[in-house]
Design a protein around this motif. Structure first.
Motif, mmCIF file in Angstrom:
data_model
loop_
_atom_site.group_PDB
_atom_site.id
_atom_site.type_symbol
_atom_site.label_atom_id
_atom_site.label_comp_id
_atom_site.label_asym_id
_atom_site.label_seq_id
_atom_site.Cartn_x
_atom_site.Cartn_y
_atom_site.Cartn_z
ATOM 1 N N GLY A 1 136.333 73.209 76.874
ATOM 2 C CA GLY A 1 135.526 71.710 77.206
ATOM 3 C C GLY A 1 134.434 72.114 78.832
ATOM 4 O O GLY A 1 134.874 73.855 79.496
ATOM 5 N N GLU A 2 133.858 71.078 78.895
ATOM 6 C CA GLU A 2 133.252 71.642 80.762
ATOM 7 C C GLU A 2 133.690 71.277 81.746
ATOM 8 O O GLU A 2 134.975 71.191 81.886
ATOM 9 C CB GLU A 2 131.390 70.158 80.531
ATOM 10 C CG GLU A 2 131.023 70.266 79.818
ATOM 11 C CD GLU A 2 131.286 70.016 77.958
ATOM 12 O OE1 GLU A 2 132.633 68.733 78.190
ATOM 13 O OE2 GLU A 2 130.447 69.195 76.923
ATOM 14 N N LYS B 1 134.162 63.260 80.824
ATOM 15 C CA LYS B 1 133.029 62.609 80.282
ATOM 16 C C LYS B 1 132.321 60.906 80.091
ATOM 17 O O LYS B 1 133.063 60.537 79.302
ATOM 18 C CB LYS B 1 132.476 63.602 78.920
ATOM 19 C CG LYS B 1 132.146 65.091 79.349
ATOM 20 C CD LYS B 1 131.973 65.415 77.678
ATOM 21 C CE LYS B 1 133.387 65.311 76.721
ATOM 22 N NZ LYS B 1 132.741 65.981 75.863
ATOM 23 N N PRO B 2 131.426 61.226 80.569
ATOM 24 C CA PRO B 2 131.247 59.494 80.706
ATOM 25 C C PRO B 2 130.684 59.272 78.473
ATOM 26 O O PRO B 2 130.012 60.220 78.621
ATOM 27 C CB PRO B 2 130.303 58.905 81.309
ATOM 28 C CG PRO B 2 129.291 60.771 82.126
ATOM 29 C CD PRO B 2 130.677 61.128 81.568
ATOM 30 N N PRO C 1 124.854 48.835 78.172
ATOM 31 C CA PRO C 1 125.117 49.758 77.865
ATOM 32 C C PRO C 1 126.694 49.959 78.079
ATOM 33 O O PRO C 1 126.606 49.754 79.705
ATOM 34 C CB PRO C 1 124.572 50.855 77.793
ATOM 35 C CG PRO C 1 122.922 51.013 78.616
ATOM 36 C CD PRO C 1 123.232 49.627 78.848
ATOM 37 N N GLU C 2 128.192 50.288 77.417
ATOM 38 C CA GLU C 2 129.473 49.901 78.354
ATOM 39 C C GLU C 2 129.219 51.918 78.339
ATOM 40 O O GLU C 2 129.442 52.037 77.127
ATOM 41 C CB GLU C 2 129.895 49.089 76.781
ATOM 42 C CG GLU C 2 131.328 48.737 77.237
ATOM 43 C CD GLU C 2 132.476 48.619 76.741
ATOM 44 O OE1 GLU C 2 133.334 49.025 76.511
ATOM 45 O OE2 GLU C 2 131.321 48.247 76.273
ATOM 46 N N LEU C 3 129.939 51.165 79.341
ATOM 47 C CA LEU C 3 130.154 52.869 80.158
ATOM 48 C C LEU C 3 131.923 52.802 79.584
ATOM 49 O O LEU C 3 132.939 52.109 80.120
ATOM 50 C CB LEU C 3 129.963 53.377 81.271
ATOM 51 C CG LEU C 3 130.557 54.502 81.924
ATOM 52 C CD1 LEU C 3 130.199 55.847 81.808
ATOM 53 C CD2 LEU C 3 130.350 54.482 83.979
ATOM 54 N N ILE C 4 132.305 54.444 78.881
ATOM 55 C CA ILE C 4 133.761 54.394 79.023
ATOM 56 C C ILE C 4 134.563 55.310 79.013
ATOM 57 O O ILE C 4 133.199 56.499 78.587
ATOM 58 C CB ILE C 4 133.550 54.282 77.059
ATOM 59 C CG1 ILE C 4 133.507 52.520 76.647
ATOM 60 C CG2 ILE C 4 135.112 54.606 76.814
ATOM 61 C CD1 ILE C 4 133.355 52.764 74.864
ATOM 62 N N LEU C 5 135.112 56.021 79.667
ATOM 63 C CA LEU C 5 135.415 57.541 79.799
ATOM 64 C C LEU C 5 136.642 57.944 79.217
ATOM 65 O O LEU C 5 137.730 57.176 78.566
ATOM 66 C CB LEU C 5 135.822 56.972 82.105
ATOM 67 C CG LEU C 5 134.744 56.651 82.848
ATOM 68 C CD1 LEU C 5 135.350 56.529 83.742
ATOM 69 C CD2 LEU C 5 133.865 57.752 83.234
ATOM 70 N N PHE C 6 136.605 58.748 79.091
ATOM 71 C CA PHE C 6 137.245 59.511 77.907
ATOM 72 C C PHE C 6 137.502 61.146 78.868
ATOM 73 O O PHE C 6 136.941 61.976 79.274
ATOM 74 C CB PHE C 6 137.454 59.688 76.932
ATOM 75 C CG PHE C 6 136.122 60.483 76.138
ATOM 76 C CD1 PHE C 6 136.127 61.960 76.248
ATOM 77 C CD2 PHE C 6 135.185 59.924 76.275
ATOM 78 C CE1 PHE C 6 135.669 62.307 75.700
ATOM 79 C CE2 PHE C 6 133.640 60.755 75.689
ATOM 80 C CZ PHE C 6 134.049 62.054 75.620
ATOM 81 N N GLN C 7 138.834 61.737 78.824
ATOM 82 C CA GLN C 7 139.580 62.628 79.253
ATOM 83 C C GLN C 7 139.685 63.420 78.245
ATOM 84 O O GLN C 7 140.172 63.426 77.333
ATOM 85 C CB GLN C 7 140.180 62.869 80.210
ATOM 86 C CG GLN C 7 140.408 64.415 80.802
ATOM 87 C CD GLN C 7 141.814 64.544 81.769
ATOM 88 O OE1 GLN C 7 141.857 63.149 81.964
ATOM 89 N NE2 GLN C 7 141.778 64.743 82.280
ATOM 90 N N ASN C 8 138.868 65.223 77.691
ATOM 91 C CA ASN C 8 139.336 65.970 76.902
ATOM 92 C C ASN C 8 140.581 66.565 77.096
ATOM 93 O O ASN C 8 141.678 66.729 77.359
ATOM 94 C CB ASN C 8 138.481 66.927 76.892
ATOM 95 C CG ASN C 8 137.251 67.431 76.628
ATOM 96 O OD1 ASN C 8 136.640 66.115 75.505
ATOM 97 N ND2 ASN C 8 135.742 68.259 77.236
ATOM 98 N N VAL D 1 131.206 76.672 82.229
ATOM 99 C CA VAL D 1 131.729 76.193 84.255
ATOM 100 C C VAL D 1 130.030 75.459 84.302
ATOM 101 O O VAL D 1 128.806 75.874 83.763
ATOM 102 C CB VAL D 1 131.564 76.513 84.987
ATOM 103 C CG1 VAL D 1 130.800 76.554 86.556
ATOM 104 C CG2 VAL D 1 132.603 77.430 85.429
ATOM 105 N N VAL D 2 129.980 74.261 84.042
ATOM 106 C CA VAL D 2 128.081 73.424 83.947
ATOM 107 C C VAL D 2 127.964 72.888 85.743
ATOM 108 O O VAL D 2 126.720 71.730 85.556
ATOM 109 C CB VAL D 2 128.231 72.281 83.475
ATOM 110 C CG1 VAL D 2 128.772 72.860 81.870
ATOM 111 C CG2 VAL D 2 129.733 71.302 83.524
ATOM 112 N N ILE D 3 128.935 72.289 86.157
ATOM 113 C CA ILE D 3 129.259 71.867 87.913
ATOM 114 C C ILE D 3 129.729 72.821 89.015
ATOM 115 O O ILE D 3 130.597 72.784 88.339
ATOM 116 C CB ILE D 3 129.995 70.251 87.610
ATOM 117 C CG1 ILE D 3 128.882 69.593 87.117
ATOM 118 C CG2 ILE D 3 130.120 69.859 89.630
ATOM 119 C CD1 ILE D 3 129.680 68.197 86.577
#
Length: 156
Positions: A57-58, A138-139, A149-156, A113-115
């Motif tokens: 992933g990112e 990623k949000p 919009p509702e913000l949901i955080l999840f992790q790969n 690597v994106v950041i």
């Protein structure tokens, strides 16, 4: 997941491959020895802390490069903020050595690597680079008609 480690040694920025033509007219490219040796030092440290499966992933990469402070730059007041190193080593070539040496060990490919956060600082201690590699959370935005919009955080 987050991986943190430090590599001590004479920091070398990534050098371009050299092309040599033999007397027979054949050309071949090789990586200069300093670059190859520095990548081996980085790779050896990465192998010590490698995960069972390379990260996917990112990713975010943070590198702080500490270069020995020349005598001309030594401070009288050591309580002040550290000098940033403005020198002949470009940060993109410094990072290239890190990503090339650690891909397939800590993560699958350096294009993940994106950041990036890169610093070049002076030190009076040992020359080194401190490396942090993080998987990005990623949000995800869930939208419905006529609602915020509702913000949901999840992790790969």
């Amino acid at each position: 997941m987050e991986i943190c480690f430090t590599v001590f040694g004479n920091i070398v920025s990534h050098q371009r491959p050299r092309v040599v033509t033999t007397k027979a007219g054949q050309s071949f490219a090789y990586t200069p020895g300093k670059t190859r040796n520095w990548k081996e030092v980085i790779r050896a440290e990465a192998i010590k802390i490698k995960p069972n499966i390379p990260m996917d992933g990112e990713l975010e990469l943070q590198c702080i490069f500490y270069f020995l402070m020349p005598e001309s730059k030594r401070r009288k007041d050591k309580n002040k903020e550290p000098f940033y190193c403005i020198g002949n080593k470009d940060f993109d070539n410094l990072v290239k050595s890190i990503t090339d040496a650690t891909q397939k060990i800590l993560f699958r490919n350096d294009n993940q690597v994106v950041i990036g956060h890169i610093e070049k600082r002076y030190t009076e201690e040992a020359e080194r680079v401190e490396i942090v590699i993080k998987q990005i959370i990623k949000p995800e935005y869930k939208t419905t008609i006529n609602k915020e919009p509702e913000l949901i955080l999840f992790q790969n």
